[in-house]
Design an enzyme around this catalytic site. Structure first.
Site, mmCIF file in Angstrom:
data_model
loop_
_atom_site.group_PDB
_atom_site.id
_atom_site.type_symbol
_atom_site.label_atom_id
_atom_site.label_comp_id
_atom_site.label_asym_id
_atom_site.label_seq_id
_atom_site.Cartn_x
_atom_site.Cartn_y
_atom_site.Cartn_z
ATOM 1 N N ASP A 146 -27.730 2.963 -30.816
ATOM 2 C CA ASP A 146 -27.246 3.325 -32.142
ATOM 3 C C ASP A 146 -27.450 4.846 -32.262
ATOM 4 O O ASP A 146 -28.257 5.431 -31.543
ATOM 5 C CB ASP A 146 -28.073 2.572 -33.195
ATOM 6 C CG ASP A 146 -27.780 3.049 -34.595
ATOM 7 O OD1 ASP A 146 -26.591 3.117 -34.960
ATOM 8 O OD2 ASP A 146 -28.739 3.377 -35.315
ATOM 9 N N ASP A 168 -27.375 7.079 -35.674
ATOM 10 C CA ASP A 168 -28.163 7.527 -36.836
ATOM 11 C C ASP A 168 -29.510 6.809 -36.866
ATOM 12 O O ASP A 168 -29.560 5.581 -36.972
ATOM 13 C CB ASP A 168 -27.406 7.216 -38.138
ATOM 14 C CG ASP A 168 -26.099 7.974 -38.252
ATOM 15 O OD1 ASP A 168 -26.127 9.211 -38.164
ATOM 16 O OD2 ASP A 168 -25.039 7.333 -38.432
HETATM 17 C C1 BG6 Z 1 -24.557 4.219 -39.781
HETATM 18 C C2 BG6 Z 1 -25.615 4.577 -40.796
HETATM 19 O O1 BG6 Z 1 -24.906 4.726 -38.536
HETATM 20 O O2 BG6 Z 1 -23.292 4.761 -40.173
HETATM 21 C C3 BG6 Z 1 -25.188 4.119 -42.189
HETATM 22 O O3 BG6 Z 1 -26.833 3.941 -40.455
HETATM 23 C C4 BG6 Z 1 -23.823 4.712 -42.511
HETATM 24 O O4 BG6 Z 1 -26.151 4.526 -43.125
HETATM 25 C C5 BG6 Z 1 -22.817 4.310 -41.435
HETATM 26 O O5 BG6 Z 1 -23.361 4.231 -43.788
HETATM 27 C C6 BG6 Z 1 -21.425 4.894 -41.685
HETATM 28 O O6 BG6 Z 1 -21.504 6.284 -41.556
HETATM 29 P P1 BG6 Z 1 -20.328 7.284 -41.862
HETATM 30 O O7 BG6 Z 1 -20.782 8.559 -41.164
HETATM 31 O O8 BG6 Z 1 -19.066 6.723 -41.252
HETATM 32 O O9 BG6 Z 1 -20.215 7.426 -43.340
HETATM 33 MG MG MG Z 2 -29.166 3.503 -37.319
#
Ligand code: BG6
Ligand code: MG
Length: 219
Positions: A10, A12
């Site tokens: 993963d 984030d």
């Molecule tokens: C995930 C995060 O990796 O990505 C979430 O943990 C986030 O918190 C999701 O909502 C979507 O991210 P983005 O960058 O497309 O808004």
């Molecule tokens: Mg994550």
């Protein structure tokens, strides 16, 4: 047990600490709309797509929102988030990541990203890891967000490795469930380290050996 031939990370909260930026952006949106939102609410958004995150945030809203307004709000949050991402640099890579990636490469293990984010490309650029992975599967490639296994199944397909030979690394409960649903082993880190069904647990990637990750540790 089958050998691990690919590790799917993963992004984030596992590779990079963007979590605070997500929180700050949702908080600014919630405050502007007078919707209660705190860090405990934010925990529920880990691993969840942008639109599904907004639906969770709106559970505490006092009025209904139209689809058009929801789209505008999601875009507003993303604009705030993208502004915050401009501060991102290789210094935001989480502990242990560089060592683990190098070690896996040396052992010939494929490495991939499996992220719900549609911002994965620019984030990897900003932290200097754009070319570091054998494959990337992210929010721009999938239709179903974690806990659905789609993003991990796609990442495994892209590196040409069967699910039973893959290890997922996740910091979100929804992501742990997605990895298990894909038929993969899961190392839960950070906020997910309390998940009862994870195969392995560690505080972060600096707190686990490569042998333990790959199941090659001698007893
Ligand atoms: C995930 C995060 O990796 O990505 C979430 O943990 C986030 O918190 C999701 O909502 C979507 O991210 P983005 O960058 O497309 O808004
Ligand atoms: Mg994550």
């Amino acid at each position: 047990m089958a050998n691990i031939a690919a590790v799917i990370f993963d992004l984030d909260g596992v590779i990079v600490s963007t979590d605070e930026f997500h929180y700050l952006a949702w908080k600014e949106l919630a405050d502007a709309e007078d919707i209660p939102f705190d860090r405990a609410d934010n925990e529920r958004l880990r691993g969840v797509s942008r639109m599904e995150s907004l639906d969770i945030l709106l559970e505490k809203a006092g009025k209904p929102y139209s689809d058009a307004l929801k789209l505008e709000m999601a875009e507003r949050k993303n604009a705030i988030y993208r502004g915050l991402l401009e501060r991102l640099s290789p210094a935001d890579i989480l502990p242990g990541v560089a060592t683990v990636l190098d070690g896996l490469r040396q052992r010939g293990v494929k490495i991939a990203i499996g992220s719900s984010s549609k911002n994965a490309g620019p984030i990897l650029e900003a932290i200097g890891l754009a070319g570091a992975f054998d494959a990337i599967a992210d929010g721009t490639h999938i239709t179903r967000s974690k806990p659905d296994p789609e993003v991990f199944t796609l990442a495994a397909h892209r590196v040409g490795v069967l699910p039973e030979h893959c290890l997922v690394v996740e910091d979100a409960h929804a992501g742990v469930e997605a990895g298990l649903a894909a038929g993969m082993r899961v190392l839960a880190v950070g906020s997910a380290a309390d998940h009862p069904s994870a195969t392995l647990r560690a505080e972060d990637l600096s707190a686990i050996s490569l042998d333990a990750m790959l199941g090659t540790a001698s007893a």
